[in-house]
Design an enzyme around this catalytic site. Structure first.
Site, mmCIF file in Angstrom:
data_model
loop_
_atom_site.group_PDB
_atom_site.id
_atom_site.type_symbol
_atom_site.label_atom_id
_atom_site.label_comp_id
_atom_site.label_asym_id
_atom_site.label_seq_id
_atom_site.Cartn_x
_atom_site.Cartn_y
_atom_site.Cartn_z
ATOM 1 C CB SER A 150 -0.963 -0.047 1.186
ATOM 2 O OG SER A 150 -1.986 0.902 1.050
ATOM 3 C CD GLU A 181 -5.191 -4.291 -3.873
ATOM 4 O OE1 GLU A 181 -5.418 -3.794 -2.750
ATOM 5 O OE2 GLU A 181 -4.095 -4.778 -4.171
ATOM 6 C CG HIS A 183 -5.666 -2.420 0.440
ATOM 7 N ND1 HIS A 183 -4.835 -2.375 -0.659
ATOM 8 C CD2 HIS A 183 -5.165 -1.520 1.316
ATOM 9 C CE1 HIS A 183 -3.887 -1.477 -0.456
ATOM 10 N NE2 HIS A 183 -4.054 -0.958 0.746
#
Length: 527
Positions: free
Chosen positions: A226, A334, A439
């Site tokens: 990230s 995600e 995510h």
């Protein structure tokens, strides 16, 4: 598959309890010397700054809360990090350092500590005389949140074949802040990438000290997820990071073009300071800065200075990108975890939002992501955002890096039954809705992400072992591979992607359907 001494998933409760104890002063913090006359029951090493004692575990040895820079407080707030001072006696490195200053979030209970530039080292037992490859993991959190203290390197240490380092770095307006005052003080002040410079200082610490733990300073891989992946993008384009790493892994982040520093005038005004008054700015209380709302538009690595003249895509085009192998990839779903916060999402509301965002392109977008694509429009919303912001920009970045002559290996984490993160709840309403590989979910398989909802099952633990082997082989050689798995070819060779799935879902597989599945022809064709 390599034999493992130990593999674990750190419990969320243990991390929260340890953090609470540390913040309340119930045990000695990092930097506290211990009595040299005490029995030497714990592992001990000597580095450039002095001796330190750590903790032995079933996976290996751990040295936690090691200072890698002077505390960036007082006159050092909003300055480039400086090398740490030596200490007297033996440093107690058995407990983690404090989280860097931030508000309460899914990864941290919040912190008001600016004295936070510490790192954790995880190594196999008895590796001091080895020269093992080194993994340096950079945590995510949108550049405003996160901590090394909810991850560990035990899965890698348990193989006996690598050393892992997990550093903190300044966050939010402490880590990314530039004003005329900072610009006048030094070469890095106009962009204010203090958090990125912290990472480089941690990498310099690795170069100077990692041999004491059995690591090889000539074989260092930076891994980030990230915002940590965005940090890896930054370091790939940074001349001041040259020679500090040899390979790079970018997880769940598409490297983008460079951007100038954000305008911080509104913040200095809120704090009652002139933008060119450094003394006033450095006297603003930590709590005031932590409580100042700042998000993605205000806090990010900026280009234009000596630490990053241009962004990573421009650096690839002009030949200045670090010449190292790159592994990169995304999770299949995600944005679905974030989109689930809208549940239940009204179809009319979803379509109105898409129309407002995409204007004349909205009919095409809604054809690709209709409201009824899943059980609820949150699925269409999540897949739309995940494809447009993560999957397809990552493909574009992979193409740019490959065109620049870099070896690029692309993956998709696709365990659809993986545990989500704790702030979603367990289960997130309703229990019949599965949010897939959203995510951060791959982090539990690699770095024992403590903010995960629950432990991995047997099939998932087997996948975790395979993933560690893949990452480790890349760290060792620059080419990822796993015993019994398919050959992982570079993305440029056949535009194939390594799908990471459990055995009951088909196991590891090289596929050529990634770009079609994520509509990358559409998104990357927009220019």
């Amino acid at each position: 598959m390599r034999a493992r001494r130990f593999a674990t998933v750190t419990s969320v409760g243990a991390v929260i309890a340890a953090t609470a104890l540390m913040l309340s002063g119930c045990f000695a913090g990092p930097g506290d010397a211990v009595d040299e006359s005490a029995p030497a029951a714990q592992p001990q090493v000597e580095i450039a700054q002095g001796e330190l004692t750590g903790v032995a575990t079933a996976a290996g040895v751990e040295y936690l809360g090691i200072p890698f820079a002077k505390p960036p407080v007082g006159d050092l707030r909003w300055r480039a990090p400086e090398a740490p001072e030596p200490w007297a006696g033996v440093l107690d490195a058995s407990k983690p350092g404090p989280d860097c200053a931030q508000t309460v979030n899914g990864d941290s209970d919040g912190s008001l500590s600016e004295n936070c530039l510490y790192l954790d080292v995880y190594a196999p037992e008895g590796a001091e005389d080895e020269k093992l490859p080194v993994v340096v993991f950079l945590h995510g959190g949108g550049y405003t949140a996160g901590t090394p203290n909810i991850y560990d390197g035990r899965n890698f240490a348990a193989t006996g074949e690598s050393v892992t380092v997990i550093p903190a770095y300044r966050l939010g307006l402490f880590g990314f802040f530039a004003t005329p005052a900072t610009a006048a003080e030094g070469e890095y002040g106009a962009q204010g990438n203090w958090g990125m410079l912290d990472q480089q200082q941690a990498l310099r610490w690795v170069q100077e000290n990692i041999e004491s733990f059995g690591g090889d300073p000539d074989n260092v891989t930076i891994v980030g997820e990230s915002a940590g992946g965005g940090a890896v993008c930054f370091q790939l384009a940074s001349p001041t990071a040259e020679g500090l790493f040899d390979k790079a892994v970018i997880q769940s982040m598409g490297c983008g073009p460079g951007a100038p520093a954000a305008d911080t005038t509104e913040f200095t005004t809120q704090w009652g300071c002139a933008a060119d008054d450094a003394d006033c700015l450095r006297a603003v209380p930590t709590a005031t800065i932590v409580g100042t709302p700042a998000g993605f538009g205000d806090v990010y690595p900026a280009s234009g200075g000596p630490d990053q003249p241009v962004g990573p895509l421009e650096a690839a085009a002009d030949g200045t990108l670090a010449d190292v192998p790159i592994m990169m990839g995304v999770t299949r779903d995600e944005w679905l975890g974030f989109a689930s916060a809208q549940y239940p999402l009204d179809p009319v509301e979803y379509e109105a939002g898409v129309t407002a965002q995409f204007g004349p392109l909205a009919p095409q977008v809604l054809e690709l992501y209709p409201a009824d694509a899943g059980e609820d429009p949150i699925f269409a919303s999540g897949w739309l955002s995940g494809d447009s912001m993560f999957a397809c920009p990552s493909v574009a970045g992979a193409d740019t890096f490959a065109d620049a002559g870099r070896s690029v290996y692309f993956y998709e984490f696709a365990d659809e039954t993986t545990p989500g993160w704790r702030s979603l709840g367990d289960p997130f309403p309703p229990s019949t809705i599965a949010l897939g590989a959203t995510h951060t979910t791959e982090l539990q398989y690699l770095f024992n992400y403590a903010a995960a909802q629950r432990s991995l099952n047997e099939e998932q633990r087997a996948l975790a072992d395979q993933m560690v082997d893949l990452w480790l082989s890349f760290v060792q050689t620059g080419t990822p591979s796993v015993e019994g798995g398919p050959e992982w070819t570079t993305f440029a060779e056949g535009r194939e992607v390594m799908e990471l799935k459990t055995a009951d879902a088909g196991g590891l597989e090289m596929v050529d359907t990634f770009e079609t599945a994520h509509n990358c022809g559409f998104w990357n064709g927009l220019g």
